[in-house]
Design an enzyme around this catalytic site. Structure first.
Site, PDB file in Angstrom:
ATOM      1  N   ASP A   1       0.782  -7.142  -8.572  1.00 12.48           N
ATOM      2  CA  ASP A   1       1.014  -6.178  -9.529  1.00 12.48           C
ATOM      3  C   ASP A   1       0.600  -5.966 -10.860  1.00 12.48           C
ATOM      4  OD1 ASP A   1       2.350  -3.607  -9.463  1.00 12.48           O
ATOM      5  OD2 ASP A   1       4.069  -5.092 -10.698  1.00 12.48           O
ATOM      6  N   THR A   2      -0.318  -4.921 -10.431  1.00 14.40           N
ATOM      7  CA  THR A   2      -0.664  -4.246 -12.290  1.00 14.40           C
ATOM      8  C   THR A   2      -0.367  -3.168 -12.019  1.00 14.40           C
ATOM      9  OG1 THR A   2      -2.252  -2.767 -10.432  1.00 14.40           O
ATOM     10  CG2 THR A   2      -3.030  -5.051 -11.708  1.00 14.40           C
TER      11      THR A   2
ATOM     12  N   ARG B   1      -0.131   0.125   4.960  1.00 19.09           N
ATOM     13  CA  ARG B   1      -1.154  -0.379   4.709  1.00 19.09           C
ATOM     14  C   ARG B   1      -1.668  -2.144   4.876  1.00 19.09           C
ATOM     15  NH1 ARG B   1       0.533   0.689  -1.961  1.00 19.09           N
ATOM     16  NH2 ARG B   1       2.658  -1.020  -1.310  1.00 19.09           N
TER      17      ARG B   1
ATOM     18  N   ASP C   1      -4.499  -2.810  -8.057  1.00 20.42           N
ATOM     19  CA  ASP C   1      -4.192  -3.290  -6.857  1.00 20.42           C
ATOM     20  C   ASP C   1      -4.143  -2.553  -5.619  1.00 20.42           C
ATOM     21  OD1 ASP C   1      -1.233  -1.729  -6.706  1.00 20.42           O
ATOM     22  OD2 ASP C   1      -0.772  -2.664  -8.162  1.00 20.42           O
TER      23      ASP C   1
ATOM     24  N   GLU D   1       0.993   0.065 -14.065  1.00 22.91           N
ATOM     25  CA  GLU D   1       1.085   2.132 -12.832  1.00 22.91           C
ATOM     26  C   GLU D   1      -0.484   2.541 -14.132  1.00 22.91           C
ATOM     27  OE1 GLU D   1       1.957   2.646 -10.172  1.00 22.91           O
ATOM     28  OE2 GLU D   1       3.366   1.112 -10.136  1.00 22.91           O
TER      29      GLU D   1
ATOM     30  N   ARG E   1      -3.697  -3.131   0.108  1.00 20.64           N
ATOM     31  CA  ARG E   1      -2.758  -3.653  -1.070  1.00 20.64           C
ATOM     32  C   ARG E   1      -3.091  -4.553  -1.475  1.00 20.64           C
ATOM     33  NH1 ARG E   1       0.100  -5.542  -4.374  1.00 20.64           N
ATOM     34  NH2 ARG E   1       1.547  -3.711  -6.254  1.00 20.64           N
TER      35      ARG E   1
END
Length: 239
Positions: free
Chosen positions: A63-64, A108, A44, A66, A58
């Site tokens: 959300d992917t 970001r 992501d 970690e 971002r």
């Protein structure tokens, strides 16, 4: 007659201009920024170059798992999400669609990322490699669309949704004891393949080799039969 001919010529010119300008609508829209991807950080987050300046982007509303977090282990389906984005975007020219708030607290850029008119944020959700997350006003333009896509992935039980109780509204709930447990602490018997683990809710769940989440499951105990697992207080994993 001459007036009519001139009018026709102008109509033709206008039509041509409209057709050719349609190919670059994103470029003429102030919400879109052309960028070149110079590095994929993880599923992501990407590094891009915009007009010679380097920026970290971002992907909005997703959300992917970690893969590069300094204090967290590599999470299930994190490598798959990262590999998918790397194959898709490394060195590619993309379009960044901005929402209302352009940056997060880390500086970001926040964006919906497009390649060949396909939105990467949506593609990750479709493949079950990301969850809908970080829904904060005013950056909620596509939240309803993303929610619908996520529900379809959940129903299919693909990617992160193939592991019971893994993807939640709070994040990826991986039991720390389970993740950090070494092979020496797992009671394994030769020839016994059924994995038993305990999720973040404290539920005891067993996985056979036919389970979709078998390969990514870290066992707390190993069993030789389902009956043995059940007698130890474990239940079969749900799809």
């Amino acid at each position: 007659m001459k007036g009519k001919r001139k009018l026709k010529k102008w109509i033709v010119v206008v039509i041509i201009l409209l057709l050719t300008s349609g190919c670059s609508l994103h470029q003429n829209d102030s919400r879109f920024i052309a960028a070149e991807v110079i590095r994929v950080v993880d599923g992501d987050t990407i590094n891009v170059q915009i007009n010679g300046e380097k920026e970290t982007v971002r992907l909005l509303l997703i959300d992917t798992p970690e893969t590069v977090h300094p204090t967290k282990p590599v999470q299930p389906f994190g490598p798959e999400a990262s590999s998918f984005v790397k194959e898709l975007l490394n060195g590619a020219n993309v379009q960044l669609e901005m929402d209302i708030g352009e940056r997060d607290k880390y500086g970001r850029l926040l964006a919906y990322v497009y390649i060949d008119d396909k939105m990467v944020n949506e593609m990750l959700l479709e493949k079950g490699l990301a969850r809908l997350a970080y829904v904060f006003e005013p950056n909620t333009k596509y939240v309803d669309d993303f929610s619908t896509i996520q529900k379809q992935a959940q129903q299919q039980g693909i990617g992160i949704w193939s592991i019971e109780n893994y993807a939640t509204d709070q994040g990826f709930a991986e039991n720390e004891i389970q993740v950090n447990r070494t092979d020496e602490t797992v009671k394994a018997t030769e020839g016994c393949t059924i994995k038993g683990n305990i999720n973040y809710k404290g539920e005891k769940i067993y996985h056979t080799e036919e389970s979709s989440s078998y390969k990514v499951t870290k066992p707390e105990e190993m069993f030789c039969s389902e009956a043995e697992a059940i007698s130890a207080g474990y239940r079969a994993v749900k799809r």
